[in-house]
Design an enzyme around this catalytic site. Structure first.
Site, PDB file in Angstrom:
ATOM      1  N   ASP A   9       5.118 -13.690   2.987  1.00  0.00           N
ATOM      2  CA  ASP A   9       3.839 -13.986   3.641  1.00  0.00           C
ATOM      3  C   ASP A   9       4.016 -14.639   5.006  1.00  0.00           C
ATOM      4  O   ASP A   9       3.183 -15.432   5.431  1.00  0.00           O
ATOM      5  CB  ASP A   9       2.956 -14.894   2.746  1.00  0.00           C
ATOM      6  N   GLU A  10       5.078 -14.311   5.704  1.00  0.00           N
ATOM      7  CA  GLU A  10       5.316 -14.907   7.021  1.00  0.00           C
ATOM      8  C   GLU A  10       4.513 -14.230   8.116  1.00  0.00           C
ATOM      9  O   GLU A  10       4.508 -14.693   9.259  1.00  0.00           O
ATOM     10  CB  GLU A  10       6.813 -14.830   7.384  1.00  0.00           C
ATOM     11  N   LYS A  12       4.964 -10.779   8.596  1.00  0.00           N
ATOM     12  CA  LYS A  12       5.872  -9.713   9.062  1.00  0.00           C
ATOM     13  C   LYS A  12       5.107  -8.456   9.445  1.00  0.00           C
ATOM     14  O   LYS A  12       5.454  -7.779  10.404  1.00  0.00           O
ATOM     15  CB  LYS A  12       6.873  -9.340   7.952  1.00  0.00           C
ATOM     16  N   ASN A  34       4.095  -5.410  -5.107  1.00  0.00           N
ATOM     17  CA  ASN A  34       3.971  -6.878  -5.120  1.00  0.00           C
ATOM     18  C   ASN A  34       3.786  -7.403  -3.700  1.00  0.00           C
ATOM     19  O   ASN A  34       3.333  -8.515  -3.487  1.00  0.00           O
ATOM     20  CB  ASN A  34       5.196  -7.539  -5.771  1.00  0.00           C
ATOM     21  N   ARG A 138      20.026   1.597 -16.018  1.00  0.00           N
ATOM     22  CA  ARG A 138      20.213   3.054 -15.924  1.00  0.00           C
ATOM     23  C   ARG A 138      19.281   3.842 -16.849  1.00  0.00           C
ATOM     24  O   ARG A 138      19.587   4.932 -17.280  1.00  0.00           O
ATOM     25  CB  ARG A 138      21.689   3.420 -16.185  1.00  0.00           C
ATOM     26  N   GLN A 219       8.560  -9.424   0.995  1.00  0.00           N
ATOM     27  CA  GLN A 219       8.845 -10.763   0.465  1.00  0.00           C
ATOM     28  C   GLN A 219       9.708 -11.539   1.475  1.00  0.00           C
ATOM     29  O   GLN A 219       9.596 -11.309   2.660  1.00  0.00           O
ATOM     30  CB  GLN A 219       9.508 -10.704  -0.917  1.00  0.00           C
ATOM     31  N   THR A 234      11.836 -12.737  -6.684  1.00  0.00           N
ATOM     32  CA  THR A 234      11.468 -11.381  -7.049  1.00  0.00           C
ATOM     33  C   THR A 234      12.744 -10.668  -7.524  1.00  0.00           C
ATOM     34  O   THR A 234      13.835 -11.260  -7.503  1.00  0.00           O
ATOM     35  CB  THR A 234      10.760 -10.664  -5.881  1.00  0.00           C
ATOM     36  N   ASP A 328      -1.050 -21.185  15.846  1.00  0.00           N
ATOM     37  CA  ASP A 328      -2.427 -21.659  16.078  1.00  0.00           C
ATOM     38  C   ASP A 328      -2.985 -22.465  14.908  1.00  0.00           C
ATOM     39  O   ASP A 328      -3.836 -23.328  15.104  1.00  0.00           O
ATOM     40  CB  ASP A 328      -3.350 -20.465  16.365  1.00  0.00           C
TER      41      ASP A 328
HETATM   42  P1  IMP Z   1       7.240 -10.337  -8.627  1.00  0.00           P
HETATM   43  O1  IMP Z   1       7.852  -9.871  -7.366  1.00  0.00           O
HETATM   44  O2  IMP Z   1       5.853  -9.803  -8.852  1.00  0.00           O
HETATM   45  O3  IMP Z   1       8.125 -10.159  -9.814  1.00  0.00           O
HETATM   46  O4  IMP Z   1       7.028 -11.926  -8.505  1.00  0.00           O
HETATM   47  C1  IMP Z   1       8.115 -12.830  -8.438  1.00  0.00           C
HETATM   48  C2  IMP Z   1       7.846 -13.969  -7.471  1.00  0.00           C
HETATM   49  O5  IMP Z   1       7.807 -13.443  -6.153  1.00  0.00           O
HETATM   50  C3  IMP Z   1       6.508 -14.673  -7.682  1.00  0.00           C
HETATM   51  O6  IMP Z   1       6.655 -16.038  -7.343  1.00  0.00           O
HETATM   52  C4  IMP Z   1       5.597 -14.007  -6.672  1.00  0.00           C
HETATM   53  O7  IMP Z   1       4.525 -14.842  -6.298  1.00  0.00           O
HETATM   54  C5  IMP Z   1       6.570 -13.797  -5.526  1.00  0.00           C
HETATM   55  N1  IMP Z   1       6.205 -12.695  -4.640  1.00  0.00           N
HETATM   56  C6  IMP Z   1       6.342 -11.373  -4.872  1.00  0.00           C
HETATM   57  N2  IMP Z   1       5.910 -10.665  -3.809  1.00  0.00           N
HETATM   58  C7  IMP Z   1       5.517 -11.552  -2.887  1.00  0.00           C
HETATM   59  C8  IMP Z   1       5.022 -11.417  -1.547  1.00  0.00           C
HETATM   60  O8  IMP Z   1       4.856 -10.336  -0.984  1.00  0.00           O
HETATM   61  N3  IMP Z   1       4.731 -12.586  -0.916  1.00  0.00           N
HETATM   62  C9  IMP Z   1       4.921 -13.803  -1.489  1.00  0.00           C
HETATM   63  N4  IMP Z   1       5.407 -13.957  -2.716  1.00  0.00           N
HETATM   64  C10 IMP Z   1       5.693 -12.847  -3.408  1.00  0.00           C
END
Ligand code: IMP
Length: 432
Positions: A9-10, A12, A34, A138, A219, A234, A328
Site C-alpha cells: 500500500d505504498e 506503487k 490480494n 506440485r 505487496q 503473504t 502531503d
Molecule cells: P494474503 O496475501 O491474503 O495471504 O494475506 C497475508 C498478509 O498480507 C495479510 O496481513 C494481508 O493484510 C497482507 N496483504 C496482502 N496483500 C496486501 C496488499 O496488497 N497490501 C497490504 N497488505 C497486503
C-alpha cells in the site's frame, strides 16, 4: 523493477502508471487478487487487483508472469470493467505457467483463518496462501490447463479428491462437485485463451531490443514470505529477487530497483509494528491518508516512517533509488516522529532490522522528532517550491536509508508526482 519498501500500500500503482508511459512492457511477478492498486487519471479512478497498473498504457504489453496466482473470475471481471470504460486491455499477456486460484483455495483461506482465532494472519481471504501452497506441493492447476479441458477436469478431480475431505471433515464445509467446479472455471477459458503467451520470452525479446521493461511488485518487502515478518506475511516474494523468478528473467538483466515508500507507515492484518502510532495520531493519519484497504476495506494500522525497516528494504532489494509517496498527508502535523532505531527487550539499541522474530516482536521505536511544515503542499508542482521542512524530511530519509530519493508524491493525481532536483531516476526524469 519497482518494489514496495514497506508493508504494501505504498502507492506503487500511481508511480507505475506514470513510469509506464515510457515502458514497452509492464510485468507483474507475484501475488494475486490480494493486491489493490488505485490509479487516478484525470477525474477517473481505476482500481485493479490482478491487472498490472501499467494496463492503462495501451501501447505497452502488460504481463501477468508465472509467479502470479490468478483467479479467473476476478481477471475477467477487471477486463470487463476496463473495456466498459473504453480501454481495450489488448496488451495483456498471461503466462501459461501462472497458477490458478481455485474455489477451494478461497474456502480454505477463510476456514484456516477462522480456526487460527487469535493467531490468525489477517489474510485478504482471496485464497492466496493455499494456491501457493499447492504450487509448491506440485498439485497446483495452471493457466495452461485451462487450454485443455480434459487435463483441467482430471486435475480438478484429483485435487478435490483430497480437498473435499479437508473441507468437509476438517472445516465442516460443503464438498465441491468436481464437474460443476470444472465447468465454472472452464467458462472463463475462451475469454482468457487469446492472452496466454510465453511471457519470459517476450520480455527477453523486449530487453534485446533495449526497450524499457518495468517489473511491478505487489505487496511489499515486509510481507515477503522469506524476508518479511513471518508468519504475518503473504505467500510470495515481493522483493526484487522475486521478479527474476516470477517472470523468468536473469538477474544480470536488471538495471535498477526503485523502492516505493509512503512518507509514513501502514500495515493491514496482524503482526508486530514497532512504529505504530497512538490511537489518536493513527486515526488522524488514517483519515488524512484515506487508509482503508482497497481489497478488503479494512482500516489500515498507521504509524511513523520506520527507517530501520527501510534500510532493511534497501538491503534485501538492492534499492538504487526511493520514491516517497503521500508526503502531503503529513502537512497537518507540527512535529513528525521518525523511527531511526529499535530498542530491544534487553535494552540494546540497534539500527539493523532484527533477524529473529522475538527481537522484532518486542522492539520499541527510537523516535527522532522533525519539524512539520503546516501548510498544504498538494498544489506544489516543482520540488524546489516544497517548504524547507518538507525538503529536510526527505533529506533525513535519504541520510537514514542511504538511497537517493528521486520522486515524491504530494497527491493522488499524475501531476502531483514531483521529480527532485539533483537526482535522476533510472527511468529518466518524468515529464508530467
Ligand atoms: P494474503 O496475501 O491474503 O495471504 O494475506 C497475508 C498478509 O498480507 C495479510 O496481513 C494481508 O493484510 C497482507 N496483504 C496482502 N496483500 C496486501 C496488499 O496488497 N497490501 C497490504 N497488505 C497486503
Amino acid at each position: 523493477m519497482i518494489v514496495g519498501a514497506q508493508w504494501g500500500d505504498e502507492g506503487k500503482g500511481k508511480i507505475i502508471d506514470v513510469l509506464a508511459e515510457r515502458a514497452a512492457v509492464v510485468a507483474r511477478y507475484q501475488g494475486g487478487s490480494n493486491a489493490g492498486h488505485t490509479v487516478l487519471v484525470g477525474n477517473e479512478e481505476f482500481k485493479f487487483r490482478l491487472l498490472p497498473s501499467g494496463v492503462l498504457n495501451e501501447d505497452a504489453l502488460c504481463v501477468l508472469g508465472n509467479g502470479v496466482v490468478i483467479e479467473p473470475e476476478v481477471l475477467c471481471g477487471e477486463l470487463d470493467a476496463l473495456q466498459a470504460r473504453g480501454r481495450t486491455g489488448a496488451g495483456l499477456r498471461i503466462s501459461g505457467n501462472a497458477h490458478l486460484v481455485m474455489p477451494w483455495h478461497r474456502l480454505l483461506d477463510g476456514a484456516r483463518e477462522l480456526r487460527l482465532g487469535d493467531l490468525r494472519i489477517g489474510t485478504t481471504r482471496r485464497g492466496i496462501g493455499p494456491a501457493y501452497a499447492d504450487k509448491v506441493a506440485r498439485t497446483g492447476i495452471r493457466v495452461q490447463d485451462l487450454l485443455d479441458e480434459k487435463i483441467l477436469r482430471a486435475k480438478v478431480s484429483t485435487a478435490l479428491d483430497i480437498e473435499n475431505d479437508v473441507l468437509e471433515h476438517v472445516h465442516g464445509l460443503e464438498r465441491l462437485d468436481p464437474a460443476t467446479t470444472a465447468d465454472e472455471v472452464l467458462a472463463f477459458a475462451p475469454r482468457l485463451r487469446p492472452y496466454v503467451a510465453d511471457t519470459s520470452l517476450l520480455i527477453a525479446r523486449a530487453l534485446d531490443r533495449h526497450e524499457l521493461v518495468l517489473c511491478e511488485g505487489a505487496q511489499g518487502t515486509l510481507l515477503d514470505v522469506d524476508h518479511g515478518t513471518y508468519p504475518f506475511v503473504t505467500s510470495s516474494n515481493p522483493i526484487a529477487g522475486g521478479a527474476c523468478v516470477g517472470l523468468g528473467i536473469g538477474p544480470t538483466r536488471i538495471s535498477a530497483v526503485i523502492g516505493v515508500a509512503k512518507a509514513y507507515l501502514t500495515r493491514v492484518g496482524e503482526g508486530p509494528f514497532p512504529s505504530e502510532a497512538e490511537p489518536a495520531a493513527a486515526e488522524a493519519l488514517r483519515t488524512a491518508g484515506g487508509e482503508f484497504g482497497t481489497v478488503t476495506g479494512r482500516p489500515r494500522r498507521c504509524g511513523w516512517l520506520d527507517a530501520v525497516a527501510l534500510r532493511f528494504a534497501a538491503r534485501v532489494n538492492g534499492l538504487t533509488e526511493l520514491v516517497v509517496t503521500k508526503l502531503d498527508v503529513l502537512s497537518m502535523l507540527d512535529e513528525i516522529p521518525v523511527c531511526t532505531a529499535y530498542r530491544l527487550a534487553d535494552g540494546t539499541v540497534t539500527r539493523d532490522f532484527p533477524a529473529h522474530q522475538s527481537d522484532f516482536h518486542h522492539a520499541s521505536p527510537v523516535l527522532e522528532v522533525t519539524q512539520g511544515w503546516r501548510r498544504a503542499i498538494d498544489d506544489v508542482r516543482n520540488a524546489d517550491d516544497l517548504p524547507p521542512q518538507a525538503r529536510a524530511y526527505l533529506e533525513l530519509i535519504e541520510r537514514e536509508v542511504g538511497v537517493p530519493v528521486t520522486l515524491v508524491g504530494v497527491g493522488q493525481r499524475r501531476d502531483q508526482i514531483l521529480a527532485l532536483p539533483g537526482t535522476e531516476s533510472a527511468v529518466g526524469v518524468v515529464a508530467l
